[in-house]
Each structure stands twice: as structure tokens, then as C-alpha cells.
Design a protein around this motif. Sequence first.
Motif, PDB file in Angstrom:
ATOM      1  N   GLU A  70       3.797  12.898  60.539  1.00 55.34           N
ATOM      2  CA  GLU A  70       4.837  12.723  61.559  1.00 55.34           C
ATOM      3  C   GLU A  70       5.903  11.739  61.080  1.00 55.34           C
ATOM      4  O   GLU A  70       6.280  10.806  61.784  1.00 55.34           O
ATOM      5  CB  GLU A  70       4.231  12.262  62.887  1.00 55.34           C
ATOM      6  CG  GLU A  70       3.310  13.269  63.535  1.00 55.34           C
ATOM      7  CD  GLU A  70       4.029  14.515  64.037  1.00 55.34           C
ATOM      8  OE1 GLU A  70       5.211  14.431  64.421  1.00 55.34           O
ATOM      9  OE2 GLU A  70       3.383  15.582  64.047  1.00 55.34           O
ATOM     10  N   SER A  71       6.391  11.964  59.854  1.00 53.78           N
ATOM     11  CA  SER A  71       7.417  11.081  59.291  1.00 53.78           C
ATOM     12  C   SER A  71       8.740  11.205  60.042  1.00 53.78           C
ATOM     13  O   SER A  71       9.507  10.258  60.099  1.00 53.78           O
ATOM     14  CB  SER A  71       7.640  11.396  57.812  1.00 53.78           C
ATOM     15  OG  SER A  71       8.166  12.700  57.656  1.00 53.78           O
ATOM     16  N   TRP A  72       8.991  12.376  60.567  1.00 54.35           N
ATOM     17  CA  TRP A  72      10.229  12.703  61.266  1.00 54.35           C
ATOM     18  C   TRP A  72      11.440  12.594  60.353  1.00 54.35           C
ATOM     19  O   TRP A  72      12.558  12.394  60.794  1.00 54.35           O
ATOM     20  CB  TRP A  72      10.427  11.873  62.532  1.00 54.35           C
ATOM     21  CG  TRP A  72       9.436  12.128  63.618  1.00 54.35           C
ATOM     22  CD1 TRP A  72       8.253  12.812  63.527  1.00 54.35           C
ATOM     23  CD2 TRP A  72       9.514  11.704  64.975  1.00 54.35           C
ATOM     24  NE1 TRP A  72       7.595  12.822  64.723  1.00 54.35           N
ATOM     25  CE2 TRP A  72       8.355  12.141  65.639  1.00 54.35           C
ATOM     26  CE3 TRP A  72      10.451  10.969  65.681  1.00 54.35           C
ATOM     27  CZ2 TRP A  72       8.106  11.888  66.976  1.00 54.35           C
ATOM     28  CZ3 TRP A  72      10.203  10.714  67.022  1.00 54.35           C
ATOM     29  CH2 TRP A  72       9.047  11.174  67.659  1.00 54.35           C
ATOM     30  N   PHE A  73      11.227  12.708  59.038  1.00 53.00           N
ATOM     31  CA  PHE A  73      12.341  12.752  58.110  1.00 53.00           C
ATOM     32  C   PHE A  73      13.113  14.039  58.353  1.00 53.00           C
ATOM     33  O   PHE A  73      12.549  15.030  58.810  1.00 53.00           O
ATOM     34  CB  PHE A  73      11.859  12.738  56.662  1.00 53.00           C
ATOM     35  CG  PHE A  73      11.239  11.439  56.205  1.00 53.00           C
ATOM     36  CD1 PHE A  73      11.235  10.303  56.998  1.00 53.00           C
ATOM     37  CD2 PHE A  73      10.640  11.358  54.971  1.00 53.00           C
ATOM     38  CE1 PHE A  73      10.659   9.113  56.570  1.00 53.00           C
ATOM     39  CE2 PHE A  73      10.061  10.184  54.521  1.00 53.00           C
ATOM     40  CZ  PHE A  73      10.073   9.063  55.320  1.00 53.00           C
ATOM     41  N   SER A  74      14.376  14.029  58.013  1.00 50.08           N
ATOM     42  CA  SER A  74      15.177  15.241  58.127  1.00 50.08           C
ATOM     43  C   SER A  74      15.990  15.414  56.849  1.00 50.08           C
ATOM     44  O   SER A  74      16.225  14.440  56.125  1.00 50.08           O
ATOM     45  CB  SER A  74      16.103  15.174  59.340  1.00 50.08           C
ATOM     46  OG  SER A  74      17.210  14.346  59.075  1.00 50.08           O
ATOM     47  N   ARG A  98      12.815  19.075  65.707  1.00 46.66           N
ATOM     48  CA  ARG A  98      12.629  17.629  65.585  1.00 46.66           C
ATOM     49  C   ARG A  98      11.153  17.285  65.379  1.00 46.66           C
ATOM     50  O   ARG A  98      10.276  17.989  65.822  1.00 46.66           O
ATOM     51  CB  ARG A  98      13.139  16.982  66.872  1.00 46.66           C
ATOM     52  CG  ARG A  98      13.145  15.490  66.852  1.00 46.66           C
ATOM     53  CD  ARG A  98      13.808  14.978  68.138  1.00 46.66           C
ATOM     54  NE  ARG A  98      13.599  13.563  68.247  1.00 46.66           N
ATOM     55  CZ  ARG A  98      12.646  13.003  68.983  1.00 46.66           C
ATOM     56  NH1 ARG A  98      11.821  13.750  69.675  1.00 46.66           N
ATOM     57  NH2 ARG A  98      12.523  11.696  69.027  1.00 46.66           N
ATOM     58  N   GLY A  99      10.920  16.136  64.745  1.00 49.22           N
ATOM     59  CA  GLY A  99       9.550  15.648  64.564  1.00 49.22           C
ATOM     60  C   GLY A  99       8.919  16.205  63.308  1.00 49.22           C
ATOM     61  O   GLY A  99       9.572  16.750  62.429  1.00 49.22           O
ATOM     62  N   GLY A 100       7.599  16.057  63.237  1.00 47.53           N
ATOM     63  CA  GLY A 100       6.829  16.587  62.120  1.00 47.53           C
ATOM     64  C   GLY A 100       7.171  15.928  60.799  1.00 47.53           C
ATOM     65  O   GLY A 100       7.715  14.843  60.734  1.00 47.53           O
ATOM     66  N   GLY A 101       6.813  16.606  59.739  1.00 47.33           N
ATOM     67  CA  GLY A 101       7.086  16.121  58.395  1.00 47.33           C
ATOM     68  C   GLY A 101       5.961  15.267  57.845  1.00 47.33           C
ATOM     69  O   GLY A 101       5.222  14.632  58.590  1.00 47.33           O
TER      70      GLY A 101
END
Length: 141
Positions: A70-74, A98-101
Motif C-alpha cells: 500500500e505504497s500509494w505511489f503513482s 488510487r491506493g495500492g502499490g
Amino acid sequence: MLMVVKKLAHHHLFISPVHSSQPQSQPVTSEHKTLLPSIFLTNAQSLVKKFEEAEIIFDQQEVDIGVVTESWFSPNIPDKQLSISGYNLFSQCRDRRRGGGVAIYVRNELPAKEIDVPVPNELECLWVNIRPNRLPVEFLL
């Protein structure tokens, strides 16, 4: 061999191998490190918002490998903004929402390379081959 597992906060675990002669109540120090690397695992729920905290933990706990769910990097955030001094960053962003990663930080001294492993598109996976100089074999994360 003992493994010290510390719950540092609500979503943080720090796992460090130590010699059996070290009392469990004592802090882990570099003189007690064994062949296995230390691993920090966290469900960050936006590491970007907690980046300074992560840098402090990596430094104070002498983390060899940091694994972030859940890094939430994009893709809009440059890797340079997400890098931690002294570590190689491997990351997989969630594409469509949004979210995840996931992200894996590996200390520069540990030879590591990302491996392309085919997985279904709905899974967020990151495979990194790490070959610590202290170990006779390599392992995958």
C-alpha cells in the motif's frame, strides 16, 4: 538462530536475525548481525505522507531490506522523490485507481535486480532477486 520481531507501530514490523548469545531484551546492533539481512515490512497506506518516518526507521533500525505494501505511489511522482539515500528502490504502482502499490528498498551494498515474473494483471507483485554477500545463496522477495 533467533529472529527478533519488533512491532514498531500499528502497521510496521521489523525482523532481524541475531546471535543466540544476545539477550532478547537488548537492542539489535551491528555487532549482533548474522548472515541474514534485516527486513522491515510495513503496510504504509501512503508512504509519501510518511516518508520522513520511513527514512528515520531505516536509519535507526539499520534496515537492509524495506518492503512496503500500500505504497500509494503513482506514475506522476518521480522516483527521485521516493528514493531513500543508501537504498535502491524497486516499485510497482497501481495503474487505474488510487491506493495500492508495492515497493522494495534494498541497501546499496546488497546486489539486487528486478525479475520479470508474469502474473495476472489484477495482482500487484514485485519480484526482486537479492544476493547478499554474506549468504552463500540468493533469495527472492
